[in-house]
Design a protein around this motif. Structure first.
Motif, mmCIF file in Angstrom:
data_model
loop_
_atom_site.group_PDB
_atom_site.id
_atom_site.type_symbol
_atom_site.label_atom_id
_atom_site.label_comp_id
_atom_site.label_asym_id
_atom_site.label_seq_id
_atom_site.Cartn_x
_atom_site.Cartn_y
_atom_site.Cartn_z
ATOM 1 N N ASN A 102 45.154 63.156 49.739
ATOM 2 C CA ASN A 102 46.268 63.502 48.845
ATOM 3 C C ASN A 102 47.242 64.466 49.524
ATOM 4 O O ASN A 102 48.463 64.330 49.384
ATOM 5 N N GLN A 103 46.697 65.430 50.258
ATOM 6 C CA GLN A 103 47.542 66.390 50.965
ATOM 7 C C GLN A 103 48.390 65.684 52.027
ATOM 8 O O GLN A 103 49.585 65.983 52.192
ATOM 9 N N LYS A 104 47.776 64.728 52.728
ATOM 10 C CA LYS A 104 48.507 63.992 53.768
ATOM 11 C C LYS A 104 49.591 63.098 53.167
ATOM 12 O O LYS A 104 50.674 62.944 53.736
ATOM 13 N N ILE A 105 49.299 62.514 52.002
ATOM 14 C CA ILE A 105 50.285 61.663 51.331
ATOM 15 C C ILE A 105 51.492 62.476 50.897
ATOM 16 O O ILE A 105 52.644 62.081 51.108
ATOM 17 N N VAL A 106 51.225 63.642 50.290
ATOM 18 C CA VAL A 106 52.322 64.517 49.853
ATOM 19 C C VAL A 106 53.155 64.955 51.058
ATOM 20 O O VAL A 106 54.394 64.936 51.014
ATOM 21 N N ALA A 107 52.479 65.331 52.144
ATOM 22 C CA ALA A 107 53.188 65.774 53.352
ATOM 23 C C ALA A 107 54.040 64.638 53.932
ATOM 24 O O ALA A 107 55.183 64.854 54.359
ATOM 25 N N TYR B 269 55.412 62.048 52.337
ATOM 26 C CA TYR B 269 56.599 61.789 51.519
ATOM 27 C C TYR B 269 57.579 62.962 51.555
ATOM 28 O O TYR B 269 58.799 62.760 51.473
ATOM 29 N N GLU B 270 57.053 64.162 51.692
ATOM 30 C CA GLU B 270 57.936 65.333 51.816
ATOM 31 C C GLU B 270 58.774 65.222 53.079
ATOM 32 O O GLU B 270 59.986 65.481 53.078
ATOM 33 N N ASN B 271 58.130 64.810 54.170
ATOM 34 C CA ASN B 271 58.827 64.705 55.447
ATOM 35 C C ASN B 271 59.786 63.510 55.504
ATOM 36 O O ASN B 271 60.702 63.483 56.326
ATOM 37 N N ASN B 272 59.538 62.525 54.649
ATOM 38 C CA ASN B 272 60.344 61.297 54.704
ATOM 39 C C ASN B 272 61.249 61.108 53.491
ATOM 40 O O ASN B 272 61.842 60.036 53.323
ATOM 41 N N CYS B 273 61.375 62.145 52.671
ATOM 42 C CA CYS B 273 62.168 62.063 51.444
ATOM 43 C C CYS B 273 63.605 61.598 51.707
ATOM 44 O O CYS B 273 64.102 60.664 51.055
ATOM 45 N N ALA B 274 64.258 62.244 52.635
ATOM 46 C CA ALA B 274 65.670 61.952 52.893
ATOM 47 C C ALA B 274 65.869 60.487 53.289
ATOM 48 O O ALA B 274 66.785 59.817 52.794
ATOM 49 N N LYS C 184 58.578 53.967 44.735
ATOM 50 C CA LYS C 184 57.579 53.867 43.662
ATOM 51 C C LYS C 184 56.325 54.714 43.889
ATOM 52 O O LYS C 184 55.633 55.042 42.922
ATOM 53 N N TYR C 185 56.014 55.066 45.138
ATOM 54 C CA TYR C 185 54.794 55.843 45.388
ATOM 55 C C TYR C 185 55.062 57.321 45.675
ATOM 56 O O TYR C 185 54.148 58.052 46.039
ATOM 57 N N VAL C 186 56.290 57.761 45.519
ATOM 58 C CA VAL C 186 56.601 59.176 45.790
ATOM 59 C C VAL C 186 55.886 60.046 44.755
ATOM 60 O O VAL C 186 56.108 59.899 43.553
ATOM 61 N N PRO C 187 55.014 60.974 45.196
ATOM 62 C CA PRO C 187 54.254 61.811 44.252
ATOM 63 C C PRO C 187 55.146 62.844 43.551
ATOM 64 O O PRO C 187 56.189 63.247 44.082
ATOM 65 N N GLU C 188 54.719 63.266 42.377
ATOM 66 C CA GLU C 188 55.477 64.248 41.599
ATOM 67 C C GLU C 188 55.578 65.590 42.316
ATOM 68 O O GLU C 188 56.509 66.366 42.063
ATOM 69 N N LYS C 189 54.626 65.892 43.188
ATOM 70 C CA LYS C 189 54.614 67.190 43.872
ATOM 71 C C LYS C 189 55.697 67.307 44.944
ATOM 72 O O LYS C 189 55.978 68.408 45.424
ATOM 73 N N VAL C 190 56.290 66.196 45.315
ATOM 74 C CA VAL C 190 57.289 66.198 46.391
ATOM 75 C C VAL C 190 58.608 66.765 45.867
ATOM 76 O O VAL C 190 59.010 66.494 44.734
#
Length: 220
Positions: free
Chosen positions: A78-83, A85-90, A113-119
């Motif tokens: 989960n931590q890796k997924i959030v990281a 999407y955070e790095n690839n948001c733009a 569709k898979y961007v977590p709410e924590k991002v």
């Protein structure tokens, strides 16, 4: 989440109580559905016994699920997924906007569709998915009407109602949907119609992203 079980070896043991001894490898891979990017992977070798191969495998799976390392694995994943999407948001937002400009709405939604709410960009993701939902709902509703009409013609009223539950008020398809619902409400049993109404109400309460997910599953 992609699980995989590989049987490495099987043998019989015991003289009076004969048991099957199975050695196997369980793999769990967490990967991005869109491009196959692997977030995390866990491999574990296990040996289990049982009356037959299937019961031995079941014991091994139960042992695997009870292993404390599994919780650690999913937490790290989960931590890796959030990281990720955070790095690839733009990039994801940019790609989605370009797809919307080209009216490639399904592609645009797949980026988000898979961007977590924590991002941190999640609020903008919600805004864009709402736009996708609003831009595509008329076309989606028309397709649902056609599917419902085909199901109704085949006297599969349960299936027809399952399409109509997604059609909300204030659109050009709603009058037709309402007419069909009233007609089928007379033809189906009370419990089925009550279930339909409950499912329709539950859908109406979803946010745009979850409505899009539900519609996408129905259209595919």
């Amino acid at each position: 989440v992609i699980p995989k079980i590989t049987i490495i070896s099987e043998k019989i043991a015991g003289e009076i109580d004969i048991v099957k001894v199975v050695k196997l490898k369980i793999e769990v891979t967490i990967q991005n559905e869109m491009d196959g990017f692997v977030f995390n992977k866990l491999n574990k070798h296990l040996i289990a016994t049982g009356a037959d191969t299937q019961s031995a495998i079941t014991k091994a799976i139960n042992s695997f699920e009870d292993d404390v390392k599994i919780n650690v694995f999913f937490s790290q994943s989960n931590q890796k997924i959030v990281a990720f999407y955070e790095n690839n948001c733009a990039n994801l937002l940019s790609n989605a906007k370009v797809a919307i400009e080209r009216k490639e709405y399904k592609k645009a939604f797949n980026f988000l569709k898979y961007v977590p709410e924590k991002v941190s960009c999640f609020e903008e993701v919600e805004s864009i998915t709402t736009k996708i939902f609003l831009d595509t709902k008329e076309a989606n509703y028309q397709r649902l009407i056609r599917k419902a009409e085909a199901a109704e013609a085949a006297k599969n009223y349960k299936r027809a109602l399952s399409y109509l539950k997604y059609i909300e008020p204030n659109n050009s398809s709603y009058a037709k949907a309402l007419e069909m619902i009233k007609q089928m409400g007379i033809l189906v049993d009370k419990k089925l119609f009550q279930d339909f109404e409950a499912e329709k109400e539950a859908f109406n309460k979803l946010d745009a992203k979850r409505k899009l997910e539900a519609l996408r599953d129905e259209m595919d």
